[in-house]
Design a protein around this motif. Structure first.
Motif, PDB file in Angstrom:
ATOM      1  N   GLU A 117       0.817  -1.210   0.000  1.00  0.00           N
ATOM      2  CA  GLU A 117       0.000   0.000   0.000  1.00  0.00           C
ATOM      3  C   GLU A 117       0.853   1.263   0.000  1.00  0.00           C
ATOM      4  O   GLU A 117       0.388   2.333  -0.393  1.00  0.00           O
ATOM      5  N   VAL A 118       2.105   1.183   0.447  1.00  0.00           N
ATOM      6  CA  VAL A 118       2.966   2.358   0.546  1.00  0.00           C
ATOM      7  C   VAL A 118       3.603   2.729  -0.790  1.00  0.00           C
ATOM      8  O   VAL A 118       4.271   3.752  -0.882  1.00  0.00           O
ATOM      9  N   ILE A 119       3.383   1.938  -1.828  1.00  0.00           N
ATOM     10  CA  ILE A 119       4.032   2.173  -3.112  1.00  0.00           C
ATOM     11  C   ILE A 119       3.278   3.261  -3.875  1.00  0.00           C
ATOM     12  O   ILE A 119       2.144   3.056  -4.305  1.00  0.00           O
ATOM     13  N   ASP A 120       3.911   4.418  -4.017  1.00  0.00           N
ATOM     14  CA  ASP A 120       3.308   5.522  -4.756  1.00  0.00           C
ATOM     15  C   ASP A 120       3.884   5.563  -6.176  1.00  0.00           C
ATOM     16  O   ASP A 120       4.620   4.669  -6.590  1.00  0.00           O
ATOM     17  N   GLY A 121       3.535   6.604  -6.921  1.00  0.00           N
ATOM     18  CA  GLY A 121       3.930   6.696  -8.325  1.00  0.00           C
ATOM     19  C   GLY A 121       5.424   6.653  -8.563  1.00  0.00           C
ATOM     20  O   GLY A 121       5.899   5.950  -9.459  1.00  0.00           O
ATOM     21  N   SER A 122       6.192   7.396  -7.777  1.00  0.00           N
ATOM     22  CA  SER A 122       7.637   7.409  -7.999  1.00  0.00           C
ATOM     23  C   SER A 122       8.260   6.064  -7.635  1.00  0.00           C
ATOM     24  O   SER A 122       9.212   5.620  -8.282  1.00  0.00           O
ATOM     25  N   ARG A 123       7.723   5.411  -6.617  1.00  0.00           N
ATOM     26  CA  ARG A 123       8.228   4.079  -6.259  1.00  0.00           C
ATOM     27  C   ARG A 123       7.892   3.065  -7.337  1.00  0.00           C
ATOM     28  O   ARG A 123       8.686   2.194  -7.655  1.00  0.00           O
ATOM     29  N   ARG A 124       6.687   3.173  -7.917  1.00  0.00           N
ATOM     30  CA  ARG A 124       6.295   2.271  -9.004  1.00  0.00           C
ATOM     31  C   ARG A 124       7.223   2.436 -10.195  1.00  0.00           C
ATOM     32  O   ARG A 124       7.615   1.465 -10.838  1.00  0.00           O
ATOM     33  N   LYS A 125       7.591   3.685 -10.493  1.00  0.00           N
ATOM     34  CA  LYS A 125       8.506   3.943 -11.605  1.00  0.00           C
ATOM     35  C   LYS A 125       9.872   3.316 -11.322  1.00  0.00           C
ATOM     36  O   LYS A 125      10.472   2.689 -12.201  1.00  0.00           O
ATOM     37  N   ARG A 126      10.377   3.458 -10.090  1.00  0.00           N
ATOM     38  CA  ARG A 126      11.665   2.882  -9.715  1.00  0.00           C
ATOM     39  C   ARG A 126      11.618   1.359  -9.798  1.00  0.00           C
ATOM     40  O   ARG A 126      12.535   0.717 -10.320  1.00  0.00           O
ATOM     41  N   ILE A 127      10.541   0.760  -9.317  1.00  0.00           N
ATOM     42  CA  ILE A 127      10.390  -0.698  -9.365  1.00  0.00           C
ATOM     43  C   ILE A 127      10.365  -1.173 -10.812  1.00  0.00           C
ATOM     44  O   ILE A 127      10.998  -2.171 -11.167  1.00  0.00           O
ATOM     45  N   ALA A 128       9.640  -0.448 -11.671  1.00  0.00           N
ATOM     46  CA  ALA A 128       9.550  -0.824 -13.084  1.00  0.00           C
ATOM     47  C   ALA A 128      10.918  -0.755 -13.751  1.00  0.00           C
ATOM     48  O   ALA A 128      11.309  -1.670 -14.486  1.00  0.00           O
ATOM     49  N   GLN A 129      11.662   0.302 -13.496  1.00  0.00           N
ATOM     50  CA  GLN A 129      12.988   0.422 -14.101  1.00  0.00           C
ATOM     51  C   GLN A 129      13.911  -0.691 -13.614  1.00  0.00           C
ATOM     52  O   GLN A 129      14.665  -1.267 -14.392  1.00  0.00           O
ATOM     53  N   GLY A 130      13.857  -0.997 -12.338  1.00  0.00           N
ATOM     54  CA  GLY A 130      14.731  -2.024 -11.775  1.00  0.00           C
ATOM     55  C   GLY A 130      14.377  -3.431 -12.214  1.00  0.00           C
ATOM     56  O   GLY A 130      15.220  -4.321 -12.232  1.00  0.00           O
ATOM     57  N   SER A 131      13.110  -3.641 -12.580  1.00  0.00           N
ATOM     58  CA  SER A 131      12.681  -4.985 -12.966  1.00  0.00           C
ATOM     59  C   SER A 131      12.578  -5.155 -14.480  1.00  0.00           C
ATOM     60  O   SER A 131      12.201  -6.231 -14.958  1.00  0.00           O
ATOM     61  N   THR A 163      10.433  -3.664 -16.495  1.00  0.00           N
ATOM     62  CA  THR A 163       9.045  -3.640 -16.932  1.00  0.00           C
ATOM     63  C   THR A 163       8.578  -2.190 -17.011  1.00  0.00           C
ATOM     64  O   THR A 163       9.340  -1.267 -16.756  1.00  0.00           O
ATOM     65  N   THR A 164       7.310  -2.015 -17.347  1.00  0.00           N
ATOM     66  CA  THR A 164       6.737  -0.676 -17.406  1.00  0.00           C
ATOM     67  C   THR A 164       5.971  -0.399 -16.109  1.00  0.00           C
ATOM     68  O   THR A 164       5.552  -1.333 -15.414  1.00  0.00           O
ATOM     69  N   PRO A 165       5.761   0.877 -15.793  1.00  0.00           N
ATOM     70  CA  PRO A 165       4.948   1.192 -14.607  1.00  0.00           C
ATOM     71  C   PRO A 165       3.532   0.611 -14.708  1.00  0.00           C
ATOM     72  O   PRO A 165       2.950   0.220 -13.700  1.00  0.00           O
ATOM     73  N   GLN A 166       3.009   0.505 -15.925  1.00  0.00           N
ATOM     74  CA  GLN A 166       1.679  -0.079 -16.104  1.00  0.00           C
ATOM     75  C   GLN A 166       1.670  -1.549 -15.684  1.00  0.00           C
ATOM     76  O   GLN A 166       0.697  -2.022 -15.080  1.00  0.00           O
ATOM     77  N   GLU A 167       2.738  -2.272 -16.001  1.00  0.00           N
ATOM     78  CA  GLU A 167       2.820  -3.676 -15.606  1.00  0.00           C
ATOM     79  C   GLU A 167       2.938  -3.808 -14.088  1.00  0.00           C
ATOM     80  O   GLU A 167       2.364  -4.722 -13.496  1.00  0.00           O
ATOM     81  N   VAL A 168       3.663  -2.893 -13.473  1.00  0.00           N
ATOM     82  CA  VAL A 168       3.766  -2.903 -12.011  1.00  0.00           C
ATOM     83  C   VAL A 168       2.394  -2.631 -11.407  1.00  0.00           C
ATOM     84  O   VAL A 168       1.980  -3.304 -10.463  1.00  0.00           O
TER      85      VAL A 168
END
Length: 68
Positions: A12-26, A28-33
């Motif tokens: 629940e703590v994952i906001d937009g900037s965290r989603r972008k970071r997770i997508a780049q690191g994995s 994938t795209t932020p949409q997939e995250v």
């Protein structure tokens, strides 16, 4: 490993900037995250409903799920 231990236990703590970071690191795209997090949230709700026996039209302990 793009998610911190805190994010893995509390998505629940994952906001937009965290989603972008997770997508780049994995890779994938932020949409997939977003899609993955939505599926996780939905599955969590369903598992809670099953454990509490609150699924409508669900005979038996496992709600009539195939294979159970």
């Amino acid at each position: 490993l793009s998610m911190t231990p805190h994010e893995r236990t509390n998505p629940e703590v994952i906001d937009g900037s965290r989603r972008k970071r997770i997508a780049q690191g994995s890779g994938t795209t932020p949409q997939e995250v977003n899609q993955l997090l939505n599926q996780f949230r939905d599955m969590r709700k369903m598992m809670k409903a099953i454990s509490e026996g609150k699924l409508p039209n669900a005979p038996g302990q496992f709600g009539g799920l195939p294979g159970f």
